[in-house]
Enzyme design. Sequence first.
Site, PDB file in Angstrom:
ATOM      1  N   CYS A  97       0.786  -1.229   0.000  1.00 40.83           N
ATOM      2  CA  CYS A  97       0.000   0.000   0.000  1.00 40.83           C
ATOM      3  C   CYS A  97       0.827   1.294   0.000  1.00 40.83           C
ATOM      4  O   CYS A  97       0.439   2.245  -0.689  1.00 40.83           O
ATOM      5  CB  CYS A  97      -1.048   0.005   1.106  1.00 40.83           C
ATOM      6  SG  CYS A  97      -0.372  -0.099   2.767  1.00 40.83           S
ATOM      7  N   ARG A 135      10.349  -9.474   4.959  1.00 41.76           N
ATOM      8  CA  ARG A 135      10.387  -9.014   6.354  1.00 41.76           C
ATOM      9  C   ARG A 135      11.362  -9.881   7.124  1.00 41.76           C
ATOM     10  O   ARG A 135      11.325 -11.106   7.025  1.00 41.76           O
ATOM     11  CB  ARG A 135       9.004  -9.129   7.009  1.00 41.76           C
ATOM     12  CG  ARG A 135       7.979  -8.261   6.326  1.00 41.76           C
ATOM     13  CD  ARG A 135       6.660  -8.292   7.072  1.00 41.76           C
ATOM     14  NE  ARG A 135       5.683  -7.482   6.351  1.00 41.76           N
ATOM     15  CZ  ARG A 135       4.451  -7.245   6.769  1.00 41.76           C
ATOM     16  NH1 ARG A 135       4.043  -7.768   7.910  1.00 41.76           N
ATOM     17  NH2 ARG A 135       3.634  -6.497   6.057  1.00 41.76           N
ATOM     18  N   GLU A 181      11.980 -11.677   9.936  1.00 42.84           N
ATOM     19  CA  GLU A 181      11.154 -12.169  11.045  1.00 42.84           C
ATOM     20  C   GLU A 181      11.988 -12.797  12.158  1.00 42.84           C
ATOM     21  O   GLU A 181      11.476 -13.096  13.232  1.00 42.84           O
ATOM     22  CB  GLU A 181      10.109 -13.167  10.548  1.00 42.84           C
ATOM     23  CG  GLU A 181       9.078 -12.577   9.583  1.00 42.84           C
ATOM     24  CD  GLU A 181       7.966 -11.793  10.298  1.00 42.84           C
ATOM     25  OE1 GLU A 181       8.011 -11.635  11.531  1.00 42.84           O
ATOM     26  OE2 GLU A 181       7.049 -11.332   9.590  1.00 42.84           O
ATOM     27  N   ARG A 205       5.243 -18.101   8.529  1.00 39.66           N
ATOM     28  CA  ARG A 205       5.949 -16.886   8.936  1.00 39.66           C
ATOM     29  C   ARG A 205       7.321 -16.930   8.298  1.00 39.66           C
ATOM     30  O   ARG A 205       8.220 -17.593   8.772  1.00 39.66           O
ATOM     31  CB  ARG A 205       6.037 -16.737  10.451  1.00 39.66           C
ATOM     32  CG  ARG A 205       6.661 -15.387  10.847  1.00 39.66           C
ATOM     33  CD  ARG A 205       6.578 -15.107  12.325  1.00 39.66           C
ATOM     34  NE  ARG A 205       5.204 -14.956  12.769  1.00 39.66           N
ATOM     35  CZ  ARG A 205       4.478 -13.842  12.642  1.00 39.66           C
ATOM     36  NH1 ARG A 205       4.993 -12.780  12.076  1.00 39.66           N
ATOM     37  NH2 ARG A 205       3.245 -13.792  13.058  1.00 39.66           N
ATOM     38  N   GLU A 237      -2.403  -7.087  -2.334  1.00 38.82           N
ATOM     39  CA  GLU A 237      -2.913  -6.025  -1.481  1.00 38.82           C
ATOM     40  C   GLU A 237      -3.872  -5.120  -2.230  1.00 38.82           C
ATOM     41  O   GLU A 237      -3.470  -4.314  -3.056  1.00 38.82           O
ATOM     42  CB  GLU A 237      -1.791  -5.186  -0.852  1.00 38.82           C
ATOM     43  CG  GLU A 237      -2.404  -4.193   0.127  1.00 38.82           C
ATOM     44  CD  GLU A 237      -1.465  -3.607   1.150  1.00 38.82           C
ATOM     45  OE1 GLU A 237      -0.284  -3.976   1.189  1.00 38.82           O
ATOM     46  OE2 GLU A 237      -1.948  -2.755   1.924  1.00 38.82           O
ATOM     47  N   ASP A 267      -8.655  -8.561  11.822  1.00 36.90           N
ATOM     48  CA  ASP A 267      -7.804  -9.713  11.511  1.00 36.90           C
ATOM     49  C   ASP A 267      -8.693 -10.910  11.225  1.00 36.90           C
ATOM     50  O   ASP A 267      -9.721 -11.097  11.879  1.00 36.90           O
ATOM     51  CB  ASP A 267      -6.895 -10.051  12.707  1.00 36.90           C
ATOM     52  CG  ASP A 267      -5.571  -9.291  12.656  1.00 36.90           C
ATOM     53  OD1 ASP A 267      -5.389  -8.472  11.728  1.00 36.90           O
ATOM     54  OD2 ASP A 267      -4.730  -9.528  13.549  1.00 36.90           O
ATOM     55  N   GLU A 291      -3.264 -15.619  11.896  1.00 40.32           N
ATOM     56  CA  GLU A 291      -3.799 -14.485  11.135  1.00 40.32           C
ATOM     57  C   GLU A 291      -3.459 -14.728   9.671  1.00 40.32           C
ATOM     58  O   GLU A 291      -2.293 -14.736   9.310  1.00 40.32           O
ATOM     59  CB  GLU A 291      -3.169 -13.166  11.598  1.00 40.32           C
ATOM     60  CG  GLU A 291      -3.623 -11.994  10.744  1.00 40.32           C
ATOM     61  CD  GLU A 291      -2.736 -10.754  10.841  1.00 40.32           C
ATOM     62  OE1 GLU A 291      -2.183 -10.485  11.914  1.00 40.32           O
ATOM     63  OE2 GLU A 291      -2.612 -10.067   9.801  1.00 40.32           O
ATOM     64  N   ASN A 314      -5.866  -9.558   6.677  1.00 40.27           N
ATOM     65  CA  ASN A 314      -6.506  -8.497   7.446  1.00 40.27           C
ATOM     66  C   ASN A 314      -7.157  -7.483   6.524  1.00 40.27           C
ATOM     67  O   ASN A 314      -7.001  -7.548   5.300  1.00 40.27           O
ATOM     68  CB  ASN A 314      -5.516  -7.838   8.414  1.00 40.27           C
ATOM     69  CG  ASN A 314      -4.377  -7.178   7.687  1.00 40.27           C
ATOM     70  OD1 ASN A 314      -4.445  -6.903   6.490  1.00 40.27           O
ATOM     71  ND2 ASN A 314      -3.303  -6.913   8.406  1.00 40.27           N
ATOM     72  N   CYS A 352      -6.856  -0.674   3.241  1.00 39.32           N
ATOM     73  CA  CYS A 352      -6.222  -1.734   2.469  1.00 39.32           C
ATOM     74  C   CYS A 352      -6.485  -3.062   3.141  1.00 39.32           C
ATOM     75  O   CYS A 352      -6.967  -3.121   4.271  1.00 39.32           O
ATOM     76  CB  CYS A 352      -4.724  -1.489   2.376  1.00 39.32           C
ATOM     77  SG  CYS A 352      -3.925  -1.417   3.982  1.00 39.32           S
ATOM     78  N   ARG A 362      -0.248 -17.662   3.841  1.00 44.18           N
ATOM     79  CA  ARG A 362      -1.137 -17.857   5.000  1.00 44.18           C
ATOM     80  C   ARG A 362      -2.448 -18.528   4.587  1.00 44.18           C
ATOM     81  O   ARG A 362      -2.938 -19.403   5.296  1.00 44.18           O
ATOM     82  CB  ARG A 362      -1.413 -16.511   5.678  1.00 44.18           C
ATOM     83  CG  ARG A 362      -0.158 -15.811   6.205  1.00 44.18           C
ATOM     84  CD  ARG A 362       0.140 -16.201   7.637  1.00 44.18           C
ATOM     85  NE  ARG A 362       1.393 -15.624   8.111  1.00 44.18           N
ATOM     86  CZ  ARG A 362       1.480 -14.612   8.977  1.00 44.18           C
ATOM     87  NH1 ARG A 362       0.385 -14.043   9.459  1.00 44.18           N
ATOM     88  NH2 ARG A 362       2.659 -14.180   9.372  1.00 44.18           N
TER      89      ARG A 362
HETATM   90  P1  ATP Z   1       1.788 -10.833  12.065  1.00 38.51           P
HETATM   91  O1  ATP Z   1       1.124 -10.215  13.255  1.00 38.51           O
HETATM   92  O2  ATP Z   1       1.424 -12.249  11.819  1.00 38.51           O
HETATM   93  O3  ATP Z   1       3.265 -10.569  12.034  1.00 38.51           O
HETATM   94  P2  ATP Z   1       1.347  -8.524  10.563  1.00 38.51           P
HETATM   95  O4  ATP Z   1       0.402  -7.793  11.417  1.00 38.51           O
HETATM   96  O5  ATP Z   1       2.779  -8.185  10.597  1.00 38.51           O
HETATM   97  O6  ATP Z   1       1.185 -10.085  10.806  1.00 38.51           O
HETATM   98  P3  ATP Z   1       0.427  -7.227   8.241  1.00 38.51           P
HETATM   99  O7  ATP Z   1       1.544  -6.281   8.148  1.00 38.51           O
HETATM  100  O8  ATP Z   1      -0.860  -6.741   8.719  1.00 38.51           O
HETATM  101  O9  ATP Z   1       0.836  -8.508   9.077  1.00 38.51           O
HETATM  102  O10 ATP Z   1       0.313  -7.954   6.833  1.00 38.51           O
HETATM  103  C1  ATP Z   1      -0.907  -8.437   6.333  1.00 38.51           C
HETATM  104  C2  ATP Z   1      -0.835  -9.856   5.908  1.00 38.51           C
HETATM  105  O11 ATP Z   1       0.411 -10.200   5.335  1.00 38.51           O
HETATM  106  C3  ATP Z   1      -0.998 -10.834   7.056  1.00 38.51           C
HETATM  107  O12 ATP Z   1      -2.343 -10.993   7.382  1.00 38.51           O
HETATM  108  C4  ATP Z   1      -0.424 -12.079   6.443  1.00 38.51           C
HETATM  109  O13 ATP Z   1      -1.362 -12.661   5.574  1.00 38.51           O
HETATM  110  C5  ATP Z   1       0.720 -11.554   5.613  1.00 38.51           C
HETATM  111  N1  ATP Z   1       2.000 -11.658   6.329  1.00 38.51           N
HETATM  112  C6  ATP Z   1       2.555 -10.754   7.151  1.00 38.51           C
HETATM  113  N2  ATP Z   1       3.744 -11.169   7.607  1.00 38.51           N
HETATM  114  C7  ATP Z   1       3.963 -12.378   7.035  1.00 38.51           C
HETATM  115  C8  ATP Z   1       5.028 -13.338   7.097  1.00 38.51           C
HETATM  116  N3  ATP Z   1       6.111 -13.098   7.822  1.00 38.51           N
HETATM  117  N4  ATP Z   1       4.916 -14.464   6.393  1.00 38.51           N
HETATM  118  C9  ATP Z   1       3.828 -14.702   5.641  1.00 38.51           C
HETATM  119  N5  ATP Z   1       2.794 -13.860   5.528  1.00 38.51           N
HETATM  120  C10 ATP Z   1       2.847 -12.699   6.221  1.00 38.51           C
HETATM  121 ZN    ZN Z   2      -1.626  -1.815   3.589  1.00 38.34          ZN
HETATM  122 MG    MG Z   3       4.422  -9.007  11.580  1.00 37.25          MG
END
Ligand code: ATP
Ligand code: ZN
Ligand code: MG
Length: 501
Positions: free
Chosen positions: A304, A334, A336, A345, A353, A414, A432, A435, A460, A467
């Site tokens: 976004c 990311r 992680e 994850r 998006e 979520d 999750e 979202n 967004c 996931r």
């Molecule tokens: P989480 O709390 O699980 O770390 P987030 O709040 O960081 O998620 P958002 O930034 O809101 O996630 O991203 C939206 C979507 O992107 C999530 O609902 C998920 O589907 C996907 N997503 C985010 N982080 C990851 C990841 N590390 N691996 C796979 N999918 C991811």
């Molecule tokens: Zn966004």
């Molecule tokens: Mg996260």
Amino acid sequence: MMRFALQARFTLSGDVSGLTKEFEKFIAETNESILKKGPEKLAVIEKYAIEKGTLSLFITSEGTLRPHNALLQIKNALSKDLGKTHHVGVRGITIENYMISFDLAHEPLKEVTIPFAEVKIQGKQATMVLSDVSEEFLRRNYIDRMMNRVKEKVENQYYEGKAEFWKLIWKSKEKPSIWTQDPTEQMESLGWLKQGPTKGKWFYRPQAAAILKTMEHIAIKEVLEPLGFQEVIESHIKPFEIWLKTGHMEGMPYEFYYVAEPKTRDAKDWERFIDLTKITKEVPVEELQKNLSAPTAGICYAQCPMIYWSFKGKTIAETSLPVSVYDKTAISARYESGGRHGIERVDEFHRIEPVYIGTREQLLSLREKLLERYKHVFNDIFDLEWRMAWVTPWYMQQAGKIADEGTQDTGTIDFEAYMPYRGTRQDSEWLEFQNLSILGDKYITAFNIKAQKSVLWSGCSGIGLERWTTAFLAQKGLDPKSWPDGFKKYLQNLPEGIQFL
Ligand code: ATP
Ligand code: ZN
Ligand code: MG
């Protein structure tokens, strides 16, 4: 109560030791004019001293006019006054000491530190002491942001460790689980997936790729196209200036993958690097660092921000509202770290998006339609056991805030799926898997996006394909025969894949 005390020195263009009278007059006048509004004292020059080519000032105030702002005004007045009569100009300002005291809402639970100042806190009273500050520093409004940062840090101490806001909106019926295995592990042992080559990344062999691509196809055919979303393709590499505007830069600098450009693309400059690589058959990391610029961008974190950037400064025609677009090309990265698990994850994931921009009414109505389409996918096609909950939007989370229940016009929902391999419905953490947010005018303002008449909001939704995949497989297993009919319509047979000896 706020109190500011500033000790500053003007460097003047000439010797002014002979001008005692003039300065006495100038200071008295300044105290009565610039530093006063009606009967109210905005700030006071408490003391001053002249010595050859310098004027030292000690200014205090209770906050109506910050002494550092007063200082800049005094500088102008002084240049005008003495410039005309005595040809004396102001060359520069040095802040020798600046003490700023202000009230906090709460007593801090532990020490607070910030750059540029020493922070001392007694009870609910904070004092910042700055020394050696430049004029530029004063002009740039750092002081106010430093005060805010101290307040924010103290408030954050109270939120740390507090349970996150979570409020159930809706949940599906319980669904019988077909198995209790971790789908990633099973796919790996079947050879559908291969981990790596670097941390949190995966190679999807044909079977796993087919499932992931089916998820993408379903999202587009069942959710985005029926609602009129148009596809855009954005750049994968995000310059910091975009993240500065959205708040990601301060929000999650520790989760980005940074992108560095070569300093030059002149092969001559890389000669030593190439020599070393050829001779040692290793990457000469130190030599590499010499040839790289510092990062000014990062790999996509979410799609976004760049979509908003593409609308920066634009006025959108009423007929184009609500704008509804989506990107499915940019891959998110990311860092992680310890949180990595399976394909759910990861450090690199595929996400669609959708982004929407429109009036409040348009977005509230679009949210209902999106929810309806998503429900159709998760209920009728995936036959999933899942639920929806209000949670704290990311940018509030990052600022250590917990969403209030509010009106829920804005906020984040979520979508969570039960993962049988993790344990019981009650005790295990649900995943999750996507979202959906409406974020009010936050990004509209940040990117100065306008409409002809309407007041704009935006939002967004993050559709995580990995996931969706693990949520579905964790409940439905890996055998297409036992998949729900709705899903079989999209994917009935998996590709053969490749046999290894
Ligand atoms: P989480 O709390 O699980 O770390 P987030 O709040 O960081 O998620 P958002 O930034 O809101 O996630 O991203 C939206 C979507 O992107 C999530 O609902 C998920 O589907 C996907 N997503 C985010 N982080 C990851 C990841 N590390 N691996 C796979 N999918 C991811
Ligand atoms: Zn966004
Ligand atoms: Mg996260």
